[in-house]
Write an enzyme that holds these catalytic residues in place. Structure first.
Site, short mmCIF file in Angstrom:
data_model
loop_
_atom_site.label_atom_id
_atom_site.label_comp_id
_atom_site.label_asym_id
_atom_site.label_seq_id
_atom_site.Cartn_x
_atom_site.Cartn_y
_atom_site.Cartn_z
N HIS A 408 -0.31 -5.16 3.12
CA HIS A 408 0.26 -3.89 2.66
C HIS A 408 -0.64 -3.25 1.60
O HIS A 408 -1.02 -2.07 1.71
CB HIS A 408 1.65 -4.18 2.09
CG HIS A 408 2.42 -2.96 1.70
ND1 HIS A 408 3.51 -2.51 2.40
CD2 HIS A 408 2.29 -2.11 0.65
CE1 HIS A 408 4.00 -1.43 1.84
NE2 HIS A 408 3.28 -1.17 0.74
N GLU A 409 -0.99 -4.00 0.58
CA GLU A 409 -1.78 -3.43 -0.51
C GLU A 409 -3.21 -3.12 -0.07
O GLU A 409 -3.81 -2.15 -0.55
CB GLU A 409 -1.79 -4.38 -1.71
CG GLU A 409 -0.42 -4.71 -2.28
CD GLU A 409 0.40 -3.49 -2.64
OE1 GLU A 409 -0.17 -2.39 -2.79
OE2 GLU A 409 1.63 -3.62 -2.78
N HIS A 412 -3.13 0.35 1.33
CA HIS A 412 -3.25 1.35 0.27
C HIS A 412 -4.70 1.49 -0.18
O HIS A 412 -5.22 2.60 -0.34
CB HIS A 412 -2.42 0.92 -0.94
CG HIS A 412 -0.95 1.15 -0.82
ND1 HIS A 412 -0.40 2.36 -0.43
CD2 HIS A 412 0.10 0.33 -1.06
CE1 HIS A 412 0.93 2.26 -0.44
NE2 HIS A 412 1.25 1.04 -0.81
N HIS A 415 -6.97 3.22 2.29
CA HIS A 415 -6.66 4.65 2.29
C HIS A 415 -7.36 5.31 1.10
O HIS A 415 -7.99 6.37 1.24
CB HIS A 415 -5.15 4.83 2.21
CG HIS A 415 -4.66 6.20 2.52
ND1 HIS A 415 -3.32 6.53 2.57
CD2 HIS A 415 -5.32 7.36 2.80
CE1 HIS A 415 -3.19 7.81 2.87
NE2 HIS A 415 -4.39 8.34 2.99
#
Length: 619
Positions: A408-409, A412, A415
């Site tokens: 998940h991180e 981020h 991105h």
């Protein structure tokens, strides 16, 4: 765009509960498992040098007040200096805040953070005339500036976005006055964070072996996953009862936060605080309402899952404290960080060599602070700012959930990496509305990878259950939180008071609406709102729900094959805020103005529940 140091001031995605925790001393951890803040500033002296430079820039920028309309070159020079201020202010704040997050009780780090906050407030005050003064420029004249000056071409969309805000920006004098109150207006969140991180202490409970165990924010979820039901309930009671003792203080703190939002919306002539928040991302309020309506429509699927959970756990009285324990018994599946990292890297190979190469470089280049240490902020986030590589904070405990948190991180961070690499500063800060898309897409890709490689039925069932829980916690639960925020702000806007009794009753009733078909919701559940840090970053949580809906749609498109889907997705990651979020997602292949992506994600939830029933052999 044009939030000074917006990654720093706004964009800190905390995926779990933020708090100070107990663990090893930091110097007991190998450096390769600690992030390297020296990549931002090698010493505090260098931080001080940039702080002095920022002071000079602010003094210089202040002299530009009243000059922006003189010529296209005057406007361009101001835009460029404004960007330079933003870059430096962002680095100063990010460094100070992450240094504090290493040890929230360390006095020198607290002091540097306070200095950084003060600098941010002064920066916002010194630049507060900027947008209001641009808005004084006649639209035709502003358009002529852009047409005649090639240097302004880059800022065309940003200037159009400012023009969209005309009705809600105050006079330069009023904006400056409000900016000087920035530190005060941000106090509720700061106070809650310090209360929660540094002062909140939970009792010791008895574990399944009769041994004492200290409940902490960092250990709470792990305790709720224990097989022993008594441990789960004791941990749940320990946390909720501890918060309950501070109910009046926390009610006053949260009410102040809501009143601030309502007053700000009225001052700026928005129809509501919710509309004001969504306006920043140019997201229609109907998207928020459609989300809540779609989840309400799908509550029967949640009820079906809760009944399955009660069946598997062999309990007649399913409790809220039973919602996190894995449904696969006696599964000892530990995944050390290095193994988790390899799984994540294999999962994202579908996104192409450029993505994988940078992911490997980041995970091997001390972007990540891996393990829990004394005083460290718990949970997980990805952060950074323009001019730095991304950073990831974890508190890895070798669980499957921790592996998914890493995925998940990393989403981020990638991105952020592609946006900052591709876009100039003014467009490098992607909006929070799309922030959860890349992270949750990575989780979906990891689930797909593990589903193809794991053959053990118990582990397969565990993974299906994990994916169900991801949708429940990220889409359904966050929508319940979003509904709570909607109700609290509407209460104040209609002249009501947010007393502790009203807040508890409202939150309790929502729990009954979502879970009450199967669970006899206890009175203490009404205190649950007190432990949600995101409520101080108002109208944020709905973006988790829309984000996972978009991510599920995009991951399906990517996994279906075809280079065009990957290319569209990478363009989305690289676009920053160069267009409106809704349009960026539409270009990537998903239309969030329609309720269909949410409904499709909830349909997948229902399908996964049936699939889990089949794997477990339960009719």
């Amino acid at each position: 765009m044009w939030n000074i140091g917006s990654d720093a001031w706004m964009r800190q995605s905390v995926e779990l509960l933020a708090s100070a925790v107990k663990g090893k001393a930091r110097d007991e951890i190998d450096d390769k498992y600690k992030w390297n803040l020296a990549d931002i500033y090698a010493t505090v002296d260098l931080w001080n040098e940039d702080a002095a430079k920022l002071e000079d820039l602010l003094e210089s920028f202040a002299k530009r007040e009243g000059t922006l309309a003189e010529s296209s070159s005057s406007l361009l020079d101001a835009l460029r200096e404004h960007d330079e201020i933003g870059v430096i202010a962002g680095k100063l704040y990010v460094y100070a805040k992450m240094l504090l997050d290493e040890d929230t009780a360390k006095g020198s780090s607290q002091d540097l953070h306070h200095r950084a906050v003060s600098l941010m407030v002064r920066t916002n005050a010194a630049t507060s005339f900027f947008i209001p003064e641009i808005l004084t420029i006649d639209e035709a004249r502003l358009q002529s500036f852009v047409d005649e000056n090639e240097g302004l071409t880059m800022y065309r969309f940003a200037l159009e976005e400012i023009t969209r805000q005309r009705a809600h920006v105050l006079s330069p004098e009023s904006e400056q006055l409000l900016a000087t109150f920035g530190e005060v207006l941000g106090a509720p969140g700061e106070i809650f964070e310090m209360f929660n991180d540094a002062d909140m202490e939970f009792p010791t409970i008895e574990d399944e072996h009769g041994q004492p165990v200290q409940v902490t924010h960092g250990s709470y979820l792990e305790l709720l996953e224990r097989r022993d039901r008594g441990v789960r309930q004791r941990a749940y009671d320990a946390v909720l009862h501890t918060y309950k003792r501070s109910r009046n203080t926390l009610a006053a703190l949260y009410a102040t936060n809501v009143k601030r939002n309502v007053v700000n919306a009225r001052i700026r002539k928005y129809p509501s605080a919710r509309a004001a928040s969504l306006f920043d991302d140019n997201v229609p309020v109907s998207v928020y309402d459609n989300l809540i309506a779609a989840v309400h429509e799908s509550l029967p699927a949640l009820t079906k899952y809760l009944r399955l959970r009660a069946n598997v756990l062999k309990v007649d009285d399913l409790r809220l404290s039973d919602l996190f324990v894995p449904l696969v018994p006696d599964l000892d599946w530990k995944i050390p960080y290095d193994e988790a990292k390899e799984h994540v890297l294999k999962a994202v190979q579908v996104l192409g060599s450029d993505y994988v190469r940078m992911a490997e470089q980041g995970l091997g280049g001390r972007w990540v602070d891996v393990y829990e240490t004394r005083g460290k902020r718990s949970g997980g986030y990805s952060w950074g700012t323009f001019g730095t590589h991304p950073y990831i904070l974890l508190n890895h405990n070798d669980t499957v959930n921790d592996m998914f948190t890493l995925a998940h991180e990393l989403g981020h961070s990638m991105h952020s990496y592609f946006s900052r690499k591709t876009q100039p500063y003014v467009y490098s800060h992607y909006t929070i509305f799309v922030a959860e898309v890349a992270s949750t897409c990575n989780e979906a890709l990891l689930y797909d990878h593990l589903g193809k490689t794991v053959t053990d039925d118990a582990k397969r069932a565990y993974l299906i259950n994990q994916q169900i829980e991801t949708i429940r916690s990220t889409l359904i639960s966050q929508t319940m939180f979003a509904e709570f925020e909607k109700l609290t702000h509407e209460c104040v806007e209609q002249g009501g008071s947010l007393t502790s009794d009203w807040l508890n009753e409202t939150y309790y009733n929502l729990n009954v609406k979502y879970y009450g078909e199967v669970i006899d919701v206890p009175e203490e559940a009404g205190c649950g709102w007190m432990r949600i840090p995101h409520f101080y970053n108002s109208f944020y949580v709905y973006k988790y729900a829309t984000g996972i809906s978009a991510a599920i749609a995009l991951s399906r498109r990517i996994l279906a094959g075809g280079q065009s889907a990957v290319d569209d997705y990478l363009r989305f990651l690289s676009a920053g805020s160069s267009n409106y979020s809704i349009e960026l997602l539409r270009g990537a292949g998903v239309d969030m103005t329609s309720p269909e992506p949410v409904r499709a994600a909830l349909q997948q939830f229902d399908t996964l529940v049936d699939e889990l029933s089949g794997v477990l052999g339960i009719e």
